[in-house]
Design an enzyme around this catalytic site. Structure first.
Site, PDB file in Angstrom:
ATOM      1  CE  LYS A   1      -4.389  -1.388   0.252  1.00  0.00           C
ATOM      2  NZ  LYS A   1      -5.472  -0.889  -0.616  1.00  0.00           N
TER       3      LYS A   1
ATOM      4  CB  SER B   1      -0.453  -8.254  -0.825  1.00  0.00           C
ATOM      5  OG  SER B   1      -1.423  -8.952  -0.079  1.00  0.00           O
TER       6      SER B   1
END
Length: 516
Positions: free
Chosen positions: A65, A318
């Site tokens: 992110k 992720s």
């Protein structure tokens, strides 16, 4: 599922070539890192192909992110930066934005649900973000972030549905292609779709031969839902175990790109995600959050259903921001996710030596769990876990037990059995009760259970109750109520008035076998 006819791009959207140029020129590397693409040797050997893992857990905020948040802030004018930025997030986007804002000297306000785990709230504050906690869910936090943006003139930084955010996430795909020219398929985790959209629009233009597959948690599959309708559509509710991808509605721009460029989208279960977390640990000694292991789970499922011999399959770890307590739940569910534990309800005779005789029937198979309590003089229901090699071995075991006269119910895929019954076996009432059994979910925070009980009140006699808190954002309760037949309508009216998400488990075979 089959690839649908692509949507026509709207004039207001960047073209694919514009996205390609923006990704190639994204100036994020004075803060974001080029993370390694590493081989998963043990998983590769098991699946008979070459598995490589993009280690986004090694970013400074332990999540991809940071790429999108930083790229978005870099795109703002000096005037916009001076007014500050605001975002709604339950975790990883918040940390990426807080670090990016601190790097650029921008004031960042992050609106987080009151249910957000302390580890994530504290991390955002340590990075310099101003945390405002509002509401029990992301939707309430998102509404507050929009209100603050309008009232105070701050720039709203969306977590996924934004061109600059998508561009930043796309740099992950750019690095993967630089790190390996042998990729045959890439599995992309999907929540709101920012990472999948950015990576897909990049890889599709430079390597159209690479198969691109989106992976979602089956209880929050907003892309699969949108795929069916050809446009973003709301899910009625979402599961929150993989909280990083617990999104009710995929973004408009992210869906447009995913719809055009992904070859397929598949879903995976909670148990499959837990098994993937273990795979990442076994191969890398990396501890992934549930959403972070999503693409590994999807890769494994694809490999089991297709011929992948000799292919190189890529996945993305992720994120790695999770509560430590969540690992307890992950550990419990891992063997189920790997298909290596059978969970069974078996009726055995109530006589001396029957347990030993049953164990002999298992012929040396390892028993992982055994729960029993005396019920009557004729027979007993036991709750047993048995280690097996795979699904075919589990089915063979059930057939073997039934052939030897044991009545057997397979509870391996029964959520009630795995979440509650295995901890409650043996509690039969001393009289017949007209009982309704319900599973409830409610936002988890300090005092949430007491609030739940107060909401239920004392109108109905509670006959059974089980609650476990394992660090998830939502609490789960299994409860029984004494409800005479004549009061059914009134009871259903009461449930609607209470307002909690619930499901009826009165006829669940796990309850019938052990608690009724």
């Amino acid at each position: 599922m089959a690839q649908p006819t692509p949507l026509n791009p709207q004039p207001t959207h960047p073209t694919d070539s514009e996205y390609l140029r923006k990704i190639l020129l994204a100036p994020i590397y004075d803060l974001a890192k080029v993370t390694p693409l590493q081989p998963m040797k043990k998983l590769s050997e098991r699946l008979g192909c070459d598995v490589v893992l993009k280690r986004e857990d090694m970013q400074p905020v332990h999540s991809f992110k940071l790429r999108g948040a930083y790229n978005k802030l870099l795109s703002l004018t000096n005037e916009q930066r001076a007014r500050g930025v605001v975002a709604a997030s339950a975790g990883n986007h918040a940390q990426g934005l807080a670090m990016s804002a601190a790097k650029l000297g921008v004031n960042a306000t992050i609106v987080m649900p009151t249910t957000t785990p302390d580890i994530k709230v504290d991390a955002v504050r340590r990075l310099g973000g101003n945390v405002v906690q509002v509401g029990d869910n992301f939707d309430a936090a998102s509404a507050e972030s929009r209100r603050l943006a309008a009232e105070q003139g701050m720039t709203l930084v969306p977590p996924f549905d934004d061109v600059e955010v998508i561009t930043g996430q796309g740099t992950c795909g750019m690095e993967m292609l630089q790190q390996s020219q042998k990729l045959n398929a890439v599995f992309l985790p999907v929540g709101g779709g920012g990472l999948a959209a950015g990576v897909a629009v990049y890889l599709r233009q430079l390597r159209p031969d690479i198969k691109l597959i989106g992976v979602e948690a089956e209880d929050s599959a907003c892309l699969a839902e949108a795929w069916k309708h050809g446009k973003p559509s709301d899910l009625s509710n979402v599961g929150l175990f993989a909280d990083g991808v617990a999104v009710k509605r995929i973004g408009e721009e992210t869906f447009r790109l995913c719809y055009q460029h992904l070859d397929d989208v598949i879903t995976v279960s909670t148990d499959e995600i837990c098994a993937a977390i273990k795979d990442a640990f076994d191969d890398m000694r990396a501890i992934s959050e549930p959403a972070g292991a999503l693409s590994i789970a999807g890769l494994k499922k694809y490999a089991q259903q297709n011929d992948v011999a000799g292919l190189q399959l890529g996945a993305i770890l992720s994120g790695a921001n999770l509560n430590f307590h969540t690992l307890r739940y992950v550990s419990e569910r891992t063997e189920l996710g790997e298909g290596k534990e059978a969970v069974l309800a078996v009726t055995i005779p109530e006589r001396k030596g029957s347990f030993r005789q049953f164990c002999e029937t298992l012929q040396g198979r390892a028993i992982t769990e055994f729960n029993y309590r005396f019920a009557d003089n004729a027979s007993a229901n036991i709750f047993v876990g048995v280690r097996v090699e795979d699904e075919s071995a589990r089915l063979a075991l059930i057939t073997e037990l039934e052939d030897k006269g044991y009545a057997t119910h397979d509870l391996t895929n029964n959520e009630l059995a795995k979440l509650h019954i295995r901890y409650m076996v043996g509690g039969h009432p001393h009289r017949s009760i007209p009982e309704k059994l319900l599973g409830f979910e409610f936002p988890e925070h300090p005092g949430a259970l007491l609030k739940f009980l107060n909401t239920l009140g004392e109108q109905w006699n509670i006959t059974l109750f089980h609650y476990r808190n394992h660090g998830a954002a939502y609490g789960r309760v299994f409860a029984g109520f004494e409800v005479p037949e004549t009061d059914n309508d009134a009871f259903h009216g009461f449930l609607e008035q209470v307002g909690y998400e619930y499901h009826d488990e009165t006829n669940n075979p796990a309850y019938t076998a052990f608690l009724k």
